[in-house]
Scaffold this motif. Structure first.
Motif, mmCIF file in Angstrom:
data_model
loop_
_atom_site.group_PDB
_atom_site.id
_atom_site.type_symbol
_atom_site.label_atom_id
_atom_site.label_comp_id
_atom_site.label_asym_id
_atom_site.label_seq_id
_atom_site.Cartn_x
_atom_site.Cartn_y
_atom_site.Cartn_z
ATOM 1 N N PHE A 286 0.858 -1.185 0.000
ATOM 2 C CA PHE A 286 0.000 0.000 0.000
ATOM 3 C C PHE A 286 0.891 1.229 0.000
ATOM 4 N N ALA A 287 0.560 2.198 -0.836
ATOM 5 C CA ALA A 287 1.341 3.435 -0.891
ATOM 6 C C ALA A 287 0.433 4.608 -1.210
ATOM 7 N N ARG A 288 0.764 5.759 -0.645
ATOM 8 C CA ARG A 288 -0.031 6.961 -0.922
ATOM 9 C C ARG A 288 0.901 8.146 -1.166
ATOM 10 N N SER B 168 0.286 -9.938 1.309
ATOM 11 C CA SER B 168 -0.056 -11.266 1.836
ATOM 12 C C SER B 168 -1.500 -11.671 1.568
ATOM 13 N N THR B 169 -2.289 -10.787 0.958
ATOM 14 C CA THR B 169 -3.721 -11.084 0.775
ATOM 15 C C THR B 169 -4.011 -11.907 -0.476
ATOM 16 N N PHE B 170 -2.998 -12.149 -1.325
ATOM 17 C CA PHE B 170 -3.196 -13.023 -2.483
ATOM 18 C C PHE B 170 -1.933 -13.844 -2.719
ATOM 19 N N PHE C 12 -2.087 3.625 -3.973
ATOM 20 C CA PHE C 12 -1.857 2.328 -4.603
ATOM 21 C C PHE C 12 -2.120 1.213 -3.602
ATOM 22 N N SER C 13 -2.941 0.253 -4.006
ATOM 23 C CA SER C 13 -3.184 -0.958 -3.224
ATOM 24 C C SER C 13 -2.873 -2.147 -4.120
ATOM 25 N N ALA C 14 -1.909 -2.973 -3.724
ATOM 26 C CA ALA C 14 -1.433 -4.054 -4.594
ATOM 27 C C ALA C 14 -2.559 -4.988 -5.020
ATOM 28 N N GLY C 15 -3.440 -5.340 -4.085
ATOM 29 C CA GLY C 15 -4.516 -6.270 -4.408
ATOM 30 C C GLY C 15 -5.450 -5.779 -5.493
#
Length: 398
Positions: free
Chosen positions: A305-307, A343-345, A313-316
């Motif tokens: 996650f980045a802002r 880690s969510t995918f 930006f959220s990777a998922g």
């Protein structure tokens, strides 16, 4: 003496705990909110009072503790921690004996049998990261065990048990001899400057060791390289040492420039031969398209996650779009190193994201090789979330 509390597990969670799932969630246990003191020993039973496991109470993100043993007679004491650490250290003997690598993980949380704790080795110094006040309450036992098993120059700690797992800004030095600042460590012969007492991150992510070696040894020679979300430029240095024609490092953080320059310098490389750009990666992609820039090797390793001022930006959710932008500026037959630590995918979902990005751009591709966590980042087979790293080397065909 630690308090012991007996708790009942809800029926739908019994099977998971029986098969070894180590995380204790709030939803899994009846009346867990009644446990007030972090570090309390929790004994888990099913509805028929059959023993399921024993662990500790500690708030860590959505978790409320970790199962440490399925033996009802085993005590969570000094001997317990020493046994776990000894097994972990034995598993890393090859790295302890490797002159070319002096930075690696010694203990990897639930993978080594104690969720909520990691221990990293940096040339004789040890950094312990505590992910809850619960595990932190066993600090004395853990440190005593470590000192019993290995020669320790000095010990540092990172406390990650504030709200949402954020780092608690505190003096990180614990005991022993203080490390030089920077401390120079080696990884497969590459030198890195690390700072053990300078915030949550020391300057290099140890889980990418195999990927950096592969870039240096197999992919960099003669190539133009773009390293995005470059942090301290570790991938760029690996590429330069592998004979890259030129590297370009892009990161939004102001200090990334001086940190990257330092990493080049400690390897005897002239950083002025390379581009180090402080810029939002999304803006840089637009700039590169506008200027018709392209690269032979593009490294894409964003945070989960980045802002920035203009982008979140959220990777998922956003990785395919990010990869699509990278594809646009990758040369035909060039290579993209697509990486995610989210880690969510898992890898299957990640490959679906890769397929989606190439479909979006109308390009074709070939997967060359894949990487997960290196051997020192030991994982727990029942805890899939702990095996978080996914790296895919992709050749852009058209």
């Amino acid at each position: 003496m630690k308090k012991n509390v007996r708790l009942k597990v809800k029926p739908s969670y019994v099977k998971g705990l029986k098969t070894g799932y180590p995380l204790i969630t709030e939803d899994a246990v009846q009346n867990i909110s009644n446990v007030k003191e972090e570090g309390t020993i929790i004994e888990l039973f099913d509805e028929k009072n059959v023993f399921l496991g024993k662990g500790y109470y500690g708030k860590q993100n959505k978790g409320r503790g970790w199962v440490l043993t399925q033996n009802s007679q085993e005590l969570i004491d000094q001997e317990f921690f020493e046994k776990k650490l000894k097994k972990a250290i034995n598993h890393r003997q090859e790295l302890f004996n490797n002159y070319e690598t002096t930075a690696f993980r010694v203990f990897n949380g639930e993978g080594d049998g104690i969720g909520g704790l990691t221990i990293d080795h940096y040339n004789g110094y040890y950094v312990l990261t505590w992910y809850s006040e619960g595990i932190y309450s066993f600090k004395d036992e853990v440190i005593a065990s470590l000192k019993e098993l290995v020669k320790v120059k000095g010990i540092y700690e990172k406390k990650r048990f504030a709200v949402k797992g954020k780092y608690i800004d505190d003096n990180d030095f614990v005991e022993g001899e203080q490390a030089p600042s920077p401390l120079i460590v080696r990884e497969n012969g590459i030198h890195f400057a690390v700072y053990l007492n300078d915030g949550a991150m020391v300057g290099v992510f140890l889980d990418q060791r195999d990927v950096r070696k592969t870039i240096r040894d197999q992919y960099a020679k003669g190539k133009t390289v773009l390293n995005t979300f470059s942090y301290t430029g570790a991938f760029s240095v690996a590429a330069a040492l592998g004979g890259a024609a030129k590297t370009t490092s892009v990161d939004l953080a102001n200090r990334s420039r001086s940190k990257t320059q330092e990493q080049f310098s400690v390897n005897g490389l002239n950083y002025e031969d390379h581009d180090i750009i402080v810029e939002d990666v999304f803006n840089y992609f637009k700039y590169a398209v506008r200027k018709e820039l392209s690269f032979d090797l593009v490294i894409l390793d964003p945070p989960s996650f980045a802002r920035s001022k203009k982008h979140t930006f959220s990777a998922g959710k956003d990785y395919p779009d990010l990869l699509a932008q990278a594809i646009q500026i990758t040369e035909r037959n060039g290579v993209i190193v697509a990486s995610s630590n989210c880690s969510t995918f898992g890898m299957k979902k990640f490959k679906e994201m890769i397929a989606s990005a190439f479909k979006q751009t109308g390009s074709t591709y070939n997967i060359l090789e894949e990487f997960k966590l290196p051997q020192d980042f030991k994982t727990h087979k029942e805890f899939k979330e702990g095996n978080y790293l996914k790296v895919v080397f992709i050749e852009k065909l058209s």
